[in-house]
Design a protein around this motif. Structure first.
Motif, PDB file in Angstrom:
ATOM      1  N   VAL A 111       5.571  13.777 -14.208  1.00 26.51           N
ATOM      2  CA  VAL A 111       5.478  12.325 -14.118  1.00 26.51           C
ATOM      3  C   VAL A 111       6.808  11.724 -14.590  1.00 26.51           C
ATOM      4  O   VAL A 111       7.693  12.438 -15.054  1.00 26.51           O
ATOM      5  CB  VAL A 111       4.311  11.792 -14.977  1.00 26.51           C
ATOM      6  N   ALA A 112       6.941  10.422 -14.468  1.00 24.38           N
ATOM      7  CA  ALA A 112       8.183   9.761 -14.875  1.00 24.38           C
ATOM      8  C   ALA A 112       7.896   8.336 -15.322  1.00 24.38           C
ATOM      9  O   ALA A 112       6.790   7.829 -15.136  1.00 24.38           O
ATOM     10  CB  ALA A 112       9.199   9.775 -13.734  1.00 24.38           C
ATOM     11  N   GLU A 113       8.925   7.698 -15.888  1.00 25.50           N
ATOM     12  CA  GLU A 113       8.765   6.377 -16.510  1.00 25.50           C
ATOM     13  C   GLU A 113       7.550   6.388 -17.431  1.00 25.50           C
ATOM     14  O   GLU A 113       6.671   5.528 -17.370  1.00 25.50           O
ATOM     15  CB  GLU A 113       8.652   5.270 -15.462  1.00 25.50           C
ATOM     16  N   THR A 114       7.506   7.399 -18.290  1.00 25.60           N
ATOM     17  CA  THR A 114       6.431   7.510 -19.260  1.00 25.60           C
ATOM     18  C   THR A 114       6.683   6.580 -20.439  1.00 25.60           C
ATOM     19  O   THR A 114       7.829   6.329 -20.814  1.00 25.60           O
ATOM     20  CB  THR A 114       6.308   8.951 -19.765  1.00 25.60           C
ATOM     21  N   LEU A 115       5.618   6.077 -21.027  1.00 22.46           N
ATOM     22  CA  LEU A 115       5.719   5.231 -22.209  1.00 22.46           C
ATOM     23  C   LEU A 115       5.494   6.109 -23.432  1.00 22.46           C
ATOM     24  O   LEU A 115       4.442   6.750 -23.564  1.00 22.46           O
ATOM     25  CB  LEU A 115       4.694   4.101 -22.162  1.00 22.46           C
ATOM     26  N   VAL A 116       6.505   6.141 -24.306  1.00 15.98           N
ATOM     27  CA  VAL A 116       6.488   7.051 -25.449  1.00 15.98           C
ATOM     28  C   VAL A 116       6.682   6.258 -26.739  1.00 15.98           C
ATOM     29  O   VAL A 116       7.504   5.342 -26.809  1.00 15.98           O
ATOM     30  CB  VAL A 116       7.600   8.115 -25.305  1.00 15.98           C
ATOM     31  N   VAL A 117       5.902   6.626 -27.760  1.00 13.77           N
ATOM     32  CA  VAL A 117       6.015   6.009 -29.083  1.00 13.77           C
ATOM     33  C   VAL A 117       6.048   7.099 -30.148  1.00 13.77           C
ATOM     34  O   VAL A 117       5.745   8.259 -29.874  1.00 13.77           O
ATOM     35  CB  VAL A 117       4.832   5.053 -29.381  1.00 13.77           C
ATOM     36  N   ARG A 118       6.394   6.723 -31.345  1.00 13.72           N
ATOM     37  CA  ARG A 118       6.294   7.652 -32.468  1.00 13.72           C
ATOM     38  C   ARG A 118       4.817   7.837 -32.833  1.00 13.72           C
ATOM     39  O   ARG A 118       4.013   6.898 -32.704  1.00 13.72           O
ATOM     40  CB  ARG A 118       7.069   7.113 -33.682  1.00 13.72           C
ATOM     41  N   GLN A 119       4.450   8.999 -33.303  1.00 11.64           N
ATOM     42  CA  GLN A 119       3.080   9.241 -33.731  1.00 11.64           C
ATOM     43  C   GLN A 119       2.678   8.276 -34.835  1.00 11.64           C
ATOM     44  O   GLN A 119       1.535   7.791 -34.872  1.00 11.64           O
ATOM     45  CB  GLN A 119       2.918  10.693 -34.210  1.00 11.64           C
ATOM     46  N   GLU A 120       3.599   7.951 -35.720  1.00  3.80           N
ATOM     47  CA  GLU A 120       3.277   7.027 -36.804  1.00  3.80           C
ATOM     48  C   GLU A 120       2.926   5.642 -36.269  1.00  3.80           C
ATOM     49  O   GLU A 120       2.151   4.904 -36.894  1.00  3.80           O
ATOM     50  CB  GLU A 120       4.438   6.930 -37.797  1.00  3.80           C
TER      51      GLU A 120
END
Length: 359
Positions: free
Chosen positions: A235-244
Motif C-alpha cells: 500500500v502507499a500514502e499510509t498514515l503513520v503515528v508514534r505508538q505513544e
C-alpha cells in the motif's frame, strides 16, 4: 509545456519517497537515535496533545496526491472533528522524511509507505500505520503500445530502464515473480523517459499516475502493468503515528481519521475540483497544470478505491491486505509481524461509531 523537463521532471524526484532505497536519511538515525527520539515523550513541536493544530508531514510536494486533505481543510472537516486546522508540511526535500519527523517528535502524523516505515521500526522506533490511502502503490512498468510489456515475465531479455533510487523496488518485483536481474537487461537511467520514446529501452520504471499520462499527452501511446498486481501489493500514502500518540491521544487520532476519510470521499467524487484545489491553492507555487492534475486525480482514484474499500470504507486495510504487505515486505528484506507495523483498530472504530461515514 515540455512534458519531460520542467514540471514532470520535478515530479520525477518523487520516486525517492516510495523506493526501497529511499531510507538513507532515516537509516542514518541508527537504532540508538531512533530509540532516543521515540523515548523523548510528546513534544509541542510535534503537534501533540497541547497543540491545537497538529503538524502533518506529507510525503511530497502539495500536488494532487493530497486532495483528500485539501478537501477536509476546505470543508472544515478537521475543525468539526475537533482537531483544529492541521498544518500540511511539504515533503520531498532533505530532512523532510516522514519517519525522521515522527521519530524526532517534530510532526504528529505523517504520510509515507510500509517499505519506508518498516526498516525504522526494525531499528527500534515505535511507529504504527493506522490507515492506507492508496490500496495499491503507484509503481508500474510502462512500455510502448507497439511493443507492450504486460507482465513481469514479458520483461525477460528486454531492456528495462531503472532509476538508481528504484533499483531495490525493481529487484523486489523480480524476486516476487521468481526472476533475477539476469533475466532482464537492466539499464540505469535518470528520470526523463526520452530513452523509452526513442526505443533505447523497452520498459521503464514509472508511477502509474505520472509517466503514462505525460507520455500519452506528448504523443507517445503507452501501456503499463502495476507492481501491485504482480505479487508486490504494497500500500502507499499510509498514515503513520508514534505508538505513544495512539496510547495518549487515541480519540484525537480517530477524529483526524474521520475528517480525512470525509475529505477523501469528496476527492474521489470530484477529480476536477481536486485538481483546482491543488493548482490554484495548495500547490499554487508549483506551476501545476490543471488538466494534467485532473488526469492524475482520475488515475489516482484507481489506487484509492477498491472492492475492499467499497465494502469497508476508504483508507481501511483488510487482514488479507495486511498479510500480503507483510509478505511483500519480507521479500524486500524486512521481516515483521503485522502487529509491529499495522493497527487498523482505530479506523474500524471510526466507521463503527459513524455508520453514515461510508458513502
Amino acid at each position: 509545456m515540455n512534458h519531460f523537463n520542467g514540471r514532470t521532471a520535478f515530479d520525477r524526484r518523487s520516486f525517492l519517497r516510495y523506493s526501497l532505497t529511499g531510507i538513507g536519511a532515516v537509516g542514518a538515525l541508527g537504532a540508538t537515535g531512533a530509540l532516543a527520539a521515540c523515548s523523548s515523550g510528546t513534544s509541542d513541536s510535534g503537534g501533540g496533545a497541547s497543540s491545537t493544530n497538529p503538524k502533518v508531514q506529507l510525503s511530497w510536494q502539495k500536488n494532487i496526491e493530497f486532495a483528500g486533505e485539501y478537501w477536509a481543510l476546505e470543508k472544515g472537516y478537521f475543525e468539526q472533528a475537533g482537531v483544529g486546522t492541521p498544518e500540511l508540511i511539504t515533503g520531498g526535500g532533505a530532512g523532510t522524511g516522514v519517519e525522521t519527523g515522527l521519530t524526532s517528535n517534530k510532526v504528529w502524523i505523517g504520510m509515507t509507505a510500509p517499505q519506508l516505515t518498516a526498516p525504522v521500526i526494525l531499528q527500534g522506533a515505535k511507529l504504527m500505520t493506522v490507515a492506507a490511502t492508496f490500496q495499491k502503490n503507484p509503481f508500474c512498468i510502462v512500455s510502448s503500445v507497439d511493443r507492450p510489456i504486460a507482465t513481469p515475465q514479458e520483461m525477460k531479455g528486454k531492456k528495462i530502464g531503472v532509476q538508481a533510487s528504484n533499483e531495490n523496488v525493481f529487484k523486489a518485483l523480480l524476486t516476487a515473480n521468481g526472476m533475477t536481474e539476469n533475466d532482464v537487461q537492466k539499464i540505469t537511467v535518470q528520470y526523463d523517459p526520452t530513452p523509452l520514446t526513442k526505443g533505447d529501452v523497452d520498459g521503464w520504471v514509472s508511477y502509474v499516475t505520472n509517466e503514462p499520462i505525460t507520455l500519452a499527452a506528448s504523443g507517445f501511446p503507452n501501456t503499463n502493468f502495476l507492481f501491485a498486481d504482480f505479487n508486490l501489493p504494497l500500500v502507499a500514502e499510509t498514515l503513520v503515528v508514534r505508538q505513544e500518540t495512539i496510547d495518549n491521544e487515541r480519540d484525537k487520532v480517530k477524529a483526524f481519521l474521520k475528517a480525512d476519510i470525509q475529505g477523501w470521499y469528496d476527492a474521489v467524487a470530484d477529480p476536477a475540483g481536486s485538481a483546482r484545489l491543488a493548482v490554484s491553492e495548495y500547490g499554487k507555487d508549483l506551476g501545476l497544470d490543471e488538466a494534467e492534475q485532473t488526469k492524475e486525480a482520475t488515475a489516482q482514484n484507481g489506487l484509492v478505491v477498491s472492492a475492499d474499500t467499497d465494502a469497508n470504507g476508504l483508507l481501511t486495510m483488510t487482514d488479507a491486505l495486511i498479510e500480503e504487505n507483510i509478505v511483500a515486505l519480507e521479500k524486500a528484506g524486512y521481516t515483521l509481524k503485522p502487529e509491529q507495523i499495522f493497527d487498523m483498530s482505530l479506523i474500524k472504530e471510526v466507521y463503527a461509531e459513524n455508520p453514515g461515514l461510508k458513502r
